[in-house]
Design a protein around this motif. Structure first.
Motif, PDB file in Angstrom:
ATOM      1  N   TYR A 162       5.736   7.250   8.764  1.00  0.00           N
ATOM      2  CA  TYR A 162       5.146   8.469   9.318  1.00  0.00           C
ATOM      3  C   TYR A 162       3.629   8.533   9.145  1.00  0.00           C
ATOM      4  O   TYR A 162       2.896   8.730  10.106  1.00  0.00           O
ATOM      5  CB  TYR A 162       5.814   9.670   8.650  1.00  0.00           C
ATOM      6  N   SER A 225      -0.817  13.976  10.276  1.00  0.00           N
ATOM      7  CA  SER A 225      -0.048  12.960  10.989  1.00  0.00           C
ATOM      8  C   SER A 225       1.051  13.555  11.858  1.00  0.00           C
ATOM      9  O   SER A 225       1.665  12.840  12.651  1.00  0.00           O
ATOM     10  CB  SER A 225       0.560  11.959   9.988  1.00  0.00           C
ATOM     11  N   GLU A 226       1.295  14.849  11.733  1.00  0.00           N
ATOM     12  CA  GLU A 226       2.176  15.541  12.680  1.00  0.00           C
ATOM     13  C   GLU A 226       1.505  15.625  14.049  1.00  0.00           C
ATOM     14  O   GLU A 226       2.175  15.762  15.076  1.00  0.00           O
ATOM     15  CB  GLU A 226       2.525  16.937  12.163  1.00  0.00           C
ATOM     16  N   ALA A 286       7.618   9.294   4.933  1.00  0.00           N
ATOM     17  CA  ALA A 286       8.532  10.243   5.588  1.00  0.00           C
ATOM     18  C   ALA A 286       8.440  11.617   4.930  1.00  0.00           C
ATOM     19  O   ALA A 286       9.430  12.119   4.400  1.00  0.00           O
ATOM     20  CB  ALA A 286       9.966   9.730   5.546  1.00  0.00           C
ATOM     21  N   ASP A 288       8.106  14.436   6.407  1.00  0.00           N
ATOM     22  CA  ASP A 288       8.592  15.474   7.314  1.00  0.00           C
ATOM     23  C   ASP A 288      10.089  15.669   7.289  1.00  0.00           C
ATOM     24  O   ASP A 288      10.603  16.634   7.866  1.00  0.00           O
ATOM     25  CB  ASP A 288       8.181  15.135   8.751  1.00  0.00           C
TER      26      ASP A 288
END
Length: 409
Positions: A162, A225-226, A286, A288
C-alpha cells in the motif's frame, strides 16, 4: 467541471500536497534521529548528508526518476523517453493534479535515501555518499518503483504494498546493507576477540525528537497513499489508515520496551525508539485493512523483530549505528508478509516474489555502484579522520564547540 467536482478536486489536491509536506517533514525526523544516535564529533556531517540527499533526490527525480517510474509503459524495463516531466499543470488520467502527484512521489524517494544515511554513518566519505544518492534516487529506486506503483510486472502479478514497506523501506535498507558490507564496521566497534562494543549516541533527546517527528510524518506517508479524501469512502479509509498507523507505532514501542527489559534488564531507549519505527514500517504495506487490534499485533511483532534483528546483525559484525537496516529492512519484510493477515486477495507467493525481486535488484545494483565508488575514489574515511570525527575533516566545524572565541582579549 461542475462546482461539486471542482471542490472534490481541490480538496483531494490539497490533501495530496499536505501529505507530501508531512512526508518531507520526515527528512527532519531522520536528521534529528541520526544526529542523536551518532557521536557528537560526526553530527555536522550527518546533518549535511541529510539536507543534501533530500535536495539531490528532488532534483534527480525531476530530471529522470519520475519519468522512469511513471511515464514508462510498465513491464520490467523503463522506456527511454525520459528527462523532465511535463511542465503542464494538468489533471492526470486518475483524476489527480499532476504536480501534486509529482510532489507526493518525490518526497518518497528522499525517504528511501535517508535510510541509507544512518547505516553508513561515522565512517563514509561525504562525496561518495552523495554520488551514490544521485544513482539511487535517479535510477535504482525509480526502476524498482516502476515494477509496482508504476504499473509494472509486480503490480500486474498481484504484489500488494500500500505505502511501501518493501518498495520504499526495504529498498532503502537493502541499498544500505550493500554499502555497509563493503564499508566495514566503525573502528573499535568489534574487538579482536569478537566482542561487541557499544558506541553510545551523542544526543538521545535529539534522537527522541526525531522519532516523534517521523511518527508524525508517517501519517502523511501512509494516509496520503490513499490518494484522496473528498468522498465518504476515501475519508473513512484515511481515518482507518491514521488509526492503524498510530496503533502499530505504539505497540512497537511497548513490545520493544518489554523485550529490552527481559533481555538486558534495562529499558533501552534506543531499542524503544527503533520499536516505534519498526511498528510504523510493519504497518505501512497495509494500513488500510486491519482491524485496530490486528494493527496492534502487527506493530508489536515489528517491535520484537527489530530488537532481535539489531542483535543478530551485530553478531554478524554488520555495523549499523542507528539500526536502519533492521528497522526498515527486516521489518519491511515483515510488513509485506503481514499484508496476508488482512487482505484476502494477497498471495504468499506473490509477496515473496516481490520481496525477492526488489531485494535482489536493489542489492546487486547498489553493490555495483558502491564497488565502483570504492575502486575509483574510496568510500571510507581514513583512520585519523574517523578518530577525530568527520565534522572537522568533511565540514570544518563542530556541532557542539566547547569553546567559542569572541575575538576579544
Amino acid at each position: 467541471m461542475d462546482e461539486v467536482a471542482e471542490l472534490v478536486y481541490a480538496l483531494d489536491t490539497f490533501y495530496f500536497l499536505l501529505s507530501g509536506v508531512l512526508v518531507m517533514w520526515m527528512a527532519a525526523g531522520f536528521s534529528m534521529l541520526e544526529a542523536g544516535l551518532v557521536r557528537s564529533k560526526n553530527t555536522v556531517e550527518i546533518l549535511t548528508k541529510n539536507i543534501t540527499l533530500y535536495s539531490v533526490a528532488v532534483i534527480m527525480y525531476l530530471v529522470i526518476g519520475w519519468n522512469l517510474m511513471y511515464e514508462s509503459a510498465g513491464g520490467l524495463f523503463p522506456s527511454l523517453s525520459f528527462f523532465l516531466p511535463s511542465s503542464d499543470p494538468h489533471t492526470t488520467a486518475d483524476g489527480f493534479s499532476y504536480f501534486s502527484d509529482f510532489f507526493f512521489q518525490v518526497v518518497f524517494v528522499a525517504t528511501a535515501m535517508s535510510i541509507v544515511s544512518g547505516a553508513v554513518a561515522e565512517r563514509m566519505k561525504l562525496a561518495a555518499f552523495l554520488i551514490f544518492a544521485v544513482v539511487m534516487t535517479g535510477f535504482i529506486y525509480p526502476i524498482q518503483g516502476l515494477w509496482t506503483w508504476g504499473g509494472g510486472w509486480l503490480d500486474q502479478l498481484g504484489y500488494i504494498d500500500y505505502a511501501g514497506s518493501g518498495i520504499v523501506h526495504m529498498a532503502g535498507a537493502t541499498a544500505a546493507l550493500a554499502g555497509v558490507i563493503l564499508l566495514g564496521p566503525r573502528k573499535g566497534k568489534y574487538t579482536k576477540d569478537g566482542k561487541i562494543r557499544a558506541i553510545p549516541g551523542g544526543n538521545l533527546p535529539l534522537a527522541t525528537l526525531g522519532t516523534f517527528i517521523l511518527w508524525m510524518g508517517w501519517f502523511g506517508f501512509n494516509g496520503g497513499s490513499e490518494l484522496a479524501v473528498a468522498s465518504t469512502d476515501s475519508a473513512n479509509a484515511v481515518a482507518t489508515v491514521y488509526m492503524n498507523t498510530n496503533f502499530a507505532a505504539a505497540a512497537g514501542v511497548v513490545a520493544a520496551l518489554i523485550l529490552s527489559k527481559i533481555l538486558f534488564g534495562k529499558a533501552d531507549l534506543t531499542m524503544v525508539l527503533n520499536g516505534a519505527l519498526a511498528g510504523l514500517v510493519s504497518i505501512t504495506a497495509a494500513p488500510d485493512s486491519p482491524a485496530p487490534l490486528l494493527a496492534v499485533v502487527i506493530g508489536a511483532i515489528g517491535g520484537v523483530i527489530v530488537v532481535f534483528s539489531i542483535i543478530g546483525l551485530d553478531k554478524l559484525k554488520i555495523d549499523d549505528p542507528v539500526g536502519a537496516i533492521s528497522v526498515h529492512g527486516t521489518c519491511g519484510i515483515w510488513g509485506v508478509l503481514a499484508v496476508m493477515l488482512s487482505v484476502p486477495e494477497a498471495s504468499f507467493v506473490n509477496q515473496i516474489i516481490g520481496l525477492v525481486a526488489i531485494f535482489g535488484f536493489v542489492f546487486i545494483a547498489s553493490g555495483i555502484v558502491w564497488f565502483i565508488l570504492k575502486m575509483a575514489m574510496g568510500i571510507r574515511a581514513t583512520e585519523e579522520e574517523e578518530e577525530n570525527g568527520l565534522d572537522l575533516s568533511e565540514c570544518g566545524m563542530e556541532a557542539y564547540p566547547e569553546f567559542v572565541s569572541s575575538g576579544q582579549k
